[in-house]
Write an enzyme that holds these catalytic residues in place. Structure first.
Site, PDB file in Angstrom:
ATOM      1  N   ARG A   1     -15.722 -18.873  -4.005  1.00 46.20           N
ATOM      2  CA  ARG A   1     -14.404 -18.729  -4.672  1.00 46.20           C
ATOM      3  C   ARG A   1     -14.010 -17.275  -4.913  1.00 46.20           C
ATOM      4  O   ARG A   1     -13.158 -16.978  -5.753  1.00 46.20           O
ATOM      5  CB  ARG A   1     -14.359 -19.488  -5.990  1.00 46.20           C
ATOM      6  CG  ARG A   1     -14.535 -20.967  -5.818  1.00 46.20           C
ATOM      7  CD  ARG A   1     -13.878 -21.727  -6.948  1.00 46.20           C
ATOM      8  NE  ARG A   1     -14.194 -23.138  -6.820  1.00 46.20           N
ATOM      9  CZ  ARG A   1     -15.310 -23.693  -7.288  1.00 46.20           C
ATOM     10  NH1 ARG A   1     -16.187 -22.962  -7.964  1.00 46.20           N
ATOM     11  NH2 ARG A   1     -15.533 -24.959  -7.106  1.00 46.20           N
TER      12      ARG A   1
ATOM     13  N   LYS B   1      -2.663  -8.641   2.838  1.00 45.92           N
ATOM     14  CA  LYS B   1      -2.551  -9.857   3.659  1.00 45.92           C
ATOM     15  C   LYS B   1      -3.843 -10.007   4.442  1.00 45.92           C
ATOM     16  O   LYS B   1      -4.336  -9.054   5.034  1.00 45.92           O
ATOM     17  CB  LYS B   1      -1.397  -9.733   4.662  1.00 45.92           C
ATOM     18  CG  LYS B   1      -0.024  -9.991   4.048  1.00 45.92           C
ATOM     19  CD  LYS B   1       1.027 -10.059   5.144  1.00 45.92           C
ATOM     20  CE  LYS B   1       2.421 -10.238   4.586  1.00 45.92           C
ATOM     21  NZ  LYS B   1       3.456 -10.192   5.627  1.00 45.92           N
TER      22      LYS B   1
ATOM     23  N   GLU C   1       3.510   1.704  14.864  1.00 47.34           N
ATOM     24  CA  GLU C   1       3.739   1.353  13.451  1.00 47.34           C
ATOM     25  C   GLU C   1       4.168   2.589  12.644  1.00 47.34           C
ATOM     26  O   GLU C   1       4.957   2.472  11.701  1.00 47.34           O
ATOM     27  CB  GLU C   1       2.479   0.733  12.823  1.00 47.34           C
ATOM     28  CG  GLU C   1       1.889  -0.465  13.573  1.00 47.34           C
ATOM     29  CD  GLU C   1       2.729  -1.749  13.535  1.00 47.34           C
ATOM     30  OE1 GLU C   1       3.776  -1.774  12.851  1.00 47.34           O
ATOM     31  OE2 GLU C   1       2.329  -2.723  14.208  1.00 47.34           O
TER      32      GLU C   1
ATOM     33  N   LYS D   1       3.809   2.384   3.307  1.00 48.53           N
ATOM     34  CA  LYS D   1       3.462   0.959   3.323  1.00 48.53           C
ATOM     35  C   LYS D   1       3.091   0.486   1.923  1.00 48.53           C
ATOM     36  O   LYS D   1       3.514  -0.586   1.485  1.00 48.53           O
ATOM     37  CB  LYS D   1       2.328   0.689   4.317  1.00 48.53           C
ATOM     38  CG  LYS D   1       1.813  -0.737   4.210  1.00 48.53           C
ATOM     39  CD  LYS D   1       1.818  -1.536   5.454  1.00 48.53           C
ATOM     40  CE  LYS D   1       1.552  -3.011   5.140  1.00 48.53           C
ATOM     41  NZ  LYS D   1       0.914  -3.749   6.200  1.00 48.53           N
TER      42      LYS D   1
ATOM     43  N   GLU E   1       6.494 -10.681  -0.479  1.00 52.29           N
ATOM     44  CA  GLU E   1       7.496 -10.707   0.583  1.00 52.29           C
ATOM     45  C   GLU E   1       8.709 -11.586   0.303  1.00 52.29           C
ATOM     46  O   GLU E   1       8.996 -12.543   1.007  1.00 52.29           O
ATOM     47  CB  GLU E   1       6.842 -11.126   1.925  1.00 52.29           C
ATOM     48  CG  GLU E   1       7.741 -10.791   3.115  1.00 52.29           C
ATOM     49  CD  GLU E   1       6.979 -10.659   4.440  1.00 52.29           C
ATOM     50  OE1 GLU E   1       5.779 -10.332   4.440  1.00 52.29           O
ATOM     51  OE2 GLU E   1       7.635 -10.861   5.471  1.00 52.29           O
TER      52      GLU E   1
ATOM     53  N   ARG F   1       9.609  -6.067   1.468  1.00 53.08           N
ATOM     54  CA  ARG F   1       8.466  -6.108   2.390  1.00 53.08           C
ATOM     55  C   ARG F   1       8.880  -6.608   3.775  1.00 53.08           C
ATOM     56  O   ARG F   1       8.255  -6.283   4.781  1.00 53.08           O
ATOM     57  CB  ARG F   1       7.335  -6.984   1.801  1.00 53.08           C
ATOM     58  CG  ARG F   1       6.043  -6.885   2.606  1.00 53.08           C
ATOM     59  CD  ARG F   1       4.821  -7.469   1.897  1.00 53.08           C
ATOM     60  NE  ARG F   1       3.636  -7.178   2.693  1.00 53.08           N
ATOM     61  CZ  ARG F   1       2.388  -7.332   2.292  1.00 53.08           C
ATOM     62  NH1 ARG F   1       2.126  -7.783   1.081  1.00 53.08           N
ATOM     63  NH2 ARG F   1       1.376  -7.041   3.085  1.00 53.08           N
TER      64      ARG F   1
ATOM     65  N   ASN G   1       8.841  -5.806   9.038  1.00 57.43           N
ATOM     66  CA  ASN G   1       8.900  -6.599  10.275  1.00 57.43           C
ATOM     67  C   ASN G   1       9.823  -5.988  11.315  1.00 57.43           C
ATOM     68  O   ASN G   1      10.060  -6.595  12.366  1.00 57.43           O
ATOM     69  CB  ASN G   1       9.368  -8.024   9.964  1.00 57.43           C
ATOM     70  CG  ASN G   1       8.339  -8.783   9.146  1.00 57.43           C
ATOM     71  OD1 ASN G   1       7.145  -8.660   9.379  1.00 57.43           O
ATOM     72  ND2 ASN G   1       8.799  -9.537   8.165  1.00 57.43           N
TER      73      ASN G   1
ATOM     74  N   HIS H   1       9.392  -6.502  15.000  1.00 58.54           N
ATOM     75  CA  HIS H   1       8.331  -7.499  15.186  1.00 58.54           C
ATOM     76  C   HIS H   1       8.835  -8.890  15.578  1.00 58.54           C
ATOM     77  O   HIS H   1       8.063  -9.697  16.092  1.00 58.54           O
ATOM     78  CB  HIS H   1       7.474  -7.602  13.927  1.00 58.54           C
ATOM     79  CG  HIS H   1       6.472  -6.480  13.827  1.00 58.54           C
ATOM     80  ND1 HIS H   1       6.847  -5.159  13.729  1.00 58.54           N
ATOM     81  CD2 HIS H   1       5.111  -6.482  13.842  1.00 58.54           C
ATOM     82  CE1 HIS H   1       5.753  -4.410  13.660  1.00 58.54           C
ATOM     83  NE2 HIS H   1       4.693  -5.191  13.730  1.00 58.54           N
TER      84      HIS H   1
ATOM     85  N   HIS I   1       6.840 -10.469  18.599  1.00 53.59           N
ATOM     86  CA  HIS I   1       6.028 -11.684  18.564  1.00 53.59           C
ATOM     87  C   HIS I   1       6.459 -12.679  19.631  1.00 53.59           C
ATOM     88  O   HIS I   1       5.654 -13.472  20.117  1.00 53.59           O
ATOM     89  CB  HIS I   1       6.071 -12.325  17.170  1.00 53.59           C
ATOM     90  CG  HIS I   1       5.299 -11.520  16.155  1.00 53.59           C
ATOM     91  ND1 HIS I   1       5.609 -11.521  14.815  1.00 53.59           N
ATOM     92  CD2 HIS I   1       4.248 -10.679  16.293  1.00 53.59           C
ATOM     93  CE1 HIS I   1       4.763 -10.722  14.173  1.00 53.59           C
ATOM     94  NE2 HIS I   1       3.926 -10.202  15.050  1.00 53.59           N
TER      95      HIS I   1
ATOM     96  N   HIS J   1      -0.032  -4.874  21.106  1.00 48.67           N
ATOM     97  CA  HIS J   1       0.896  -5.053  19.980  1.00 48.67           C
ATOM     98  C   HIS J   1       1.906  -3.901  19.875  1.00 48.67           C
ATOM     99  O   HIS J   1       3.103  -4.140  19.727  1.00 48.67           O
ATOM    100  CB  HIS J   1       0.098  -5.205  18.682  1.00 48.67           C
ATOM    101  CG  HIS J   1       0.955  -5.423  17.483  1.00 48.67           C
ATOM    102  ND1 HIS J   1       1.707  -6.565  17.298  1.00 48.67           N
ATOM    103  CD2 HIS J   1       1.217  -4.629  16.408  1.00 48.67           C
ATOM    104  CE1 HIS J   1       2.382  -6.467  16.159  1.00 48.67           C
ATOM    105  NE2 HIS J   1       2.102  -5.303  15.599  1.00 48.67           N
TER     106      HIS J   1
END
Ligand code: ADP
Ligand code: ZN
Length: 342
Positions: A108, A130, A172, A214, A224, A228, A232, A235, A239, A249
């Site tokens: 946990r 994340k 990035e 960031k 988000e 935030r 993206n 992106h 994607h 990427h």
């Protein structure tokens, strides 16, 4: 070494910038710490890792799956890891994402930290909390948001990083300049990949600037709901084409940023001179700006994106270099834009 502290909703995270890997000994109890790495990083840095307990997994995004998490957990049991065990992910985004996830669920939750070893993970993936895994082809479908205790940045670890991975990180950094920091964008314009690689003080200042951008964005909107989403930028289309064309990427994001700039020019008064600046800076960092792809197919994949809200898509557009906003574009209009303009 320079210390920065960021207070997120549940935890304060310390960043040790321009530090050395060996400093890790001062931050954790070595006897009850387990490092998680991939085979490449473990191979390159055998000596530095000598006295540490390690779990080594195969490299690559293909292993960012629940089955690898299960394998790590079995190894932790074997080592006798308990609730006081500290996990440190030493690697690129794949490793830091999985370490954060394992640490969030093992017994946990145990304490964890990161030592990012790719440019991309230093400026992006290791920051923001994340974590998680892909499920088959679905990227980052399962995971949590949970901040590490600290992130230790040792820039010398990048000496073994392949050129293509450097380029991924540059995409990035250019993204950060586009959405938040015209000064950073200009600094990147005044340089190129080899100049930032060879000038260590310049490099340190560029990393710090990206880490700050960031972290500030995430601190303002950890879960988000607003700001935030700006991260993206580039992106959504990335994607949609990354897997079908097996693009790295950063290359996919580069193409996505040019596309988003074109849409911004069309519907958001973004200046064409600034779009040319974006294309030029991407080229300085060996990023692709022209790529022909099946637009109808890309649009189909694009509408499956998490950013779709009913019959519209939340798309990150530029107002000017250094300033972005999320616009809701009706799918019918977006289809026209994708098929006819980009
Ligand atoms: P990211 O998600 O940060 O782009 P990955 O975790 O997918 O990165 O790593 C990209 C590749 O780079 C992997 O093959 C990994 O083993 C390799 N790699 C990571 N760090 C280093 C390093 N410091 N030196 C050499 N190779 C590295
Ligand atoms: Zn990205």
């Amino acid at each position: 070494m320079k210390e920065l502290k960021y207070q997120f909703s549940k935890r304060e995270v310390t960043y040790y910038l321009d530090a050395e890997f060996s400093y890790l000994e001062n931050l954790v109890d070595k006897s009850n710490t387990v490092l998680i790495l991939d085979e490449n990083v473990a191979g390159f840095y055998k000596e530095k890792l000598e006295d540490w307990k390690t779990i080594v997994i195969p490299p690559g995004e293909a292993y960012k799956q629940q089955s690898t998490v299960d394998a790590i957990i079995l190894q932790l049991i074997k080592i006798g890891a308990d609730r006081k065990t500290f996990l440190v992910g030493v690697g690129g985004g794949v490793i830091t994402d999985m370490t954060g996830y394992v640490a969030s669920v093992y017994m946990r939750g145990v304490q964890f930290a990161f030592v990012p070893t790719t440019l991309l993970s230093m400026v992006d993936a290791s920051i923001g909390g994340k974590n998680g895994v892909d499920v088959g082809i679905y990227k980052n479908l399962v995971g949590t948001i949970n901040q590490p205790q600290f992130i230790l940045f040792d820039y010398s670890l990048l000496q073994t990083l392949p050129e293509a991975e450097w380029i991924n990180g540059c995409a990035e950094m250019i993204k950060h300049g586009c959405i938040k920091d015209a000064g950073l964008f200009q600094l990147l314009e005044e340089n190129n990949l080899s100049s930032i690689q060879s000038n260590t003080s310049l490099f340190a200042s560029i990393i710090e600037r990206n880490v700050t951008i960031k972290s500030d964005v995430v601190k303002n909107d950890e879960f988000e709901n607003g700001e935030r989403r700006l991260l993206n930028f580039g992106h959504t289309l990335a994607h949609a084409i990354e897997n079908s064309y097996q693009l790295p990427h950063g290359q996919a994001v580069s193409i996505g940023m040019v596309t988003a700039a074109t849409i911004s020019e069309e519907i958001n008064n973004f200046n064409s001179v600034d779009k040319e600046r974006l294309i030029k800076v991407l080229e300085q960092y060996h990023l692709t700006t022209h790529f022909s792809f099946d637009k109808a197919k890309a649009f189909e994949t694009l509408v499956m994106d998490k950013k779709r809200a009913g019959n519209a898509m939340n798309y990150v557009l530029l107002k000017r270099i250094g300033e972005a906003e999320v616009k809701s574009i009706p799918l019918v209009q977006l289809k026209d834009l994708v098929l006819q303009i980009i």
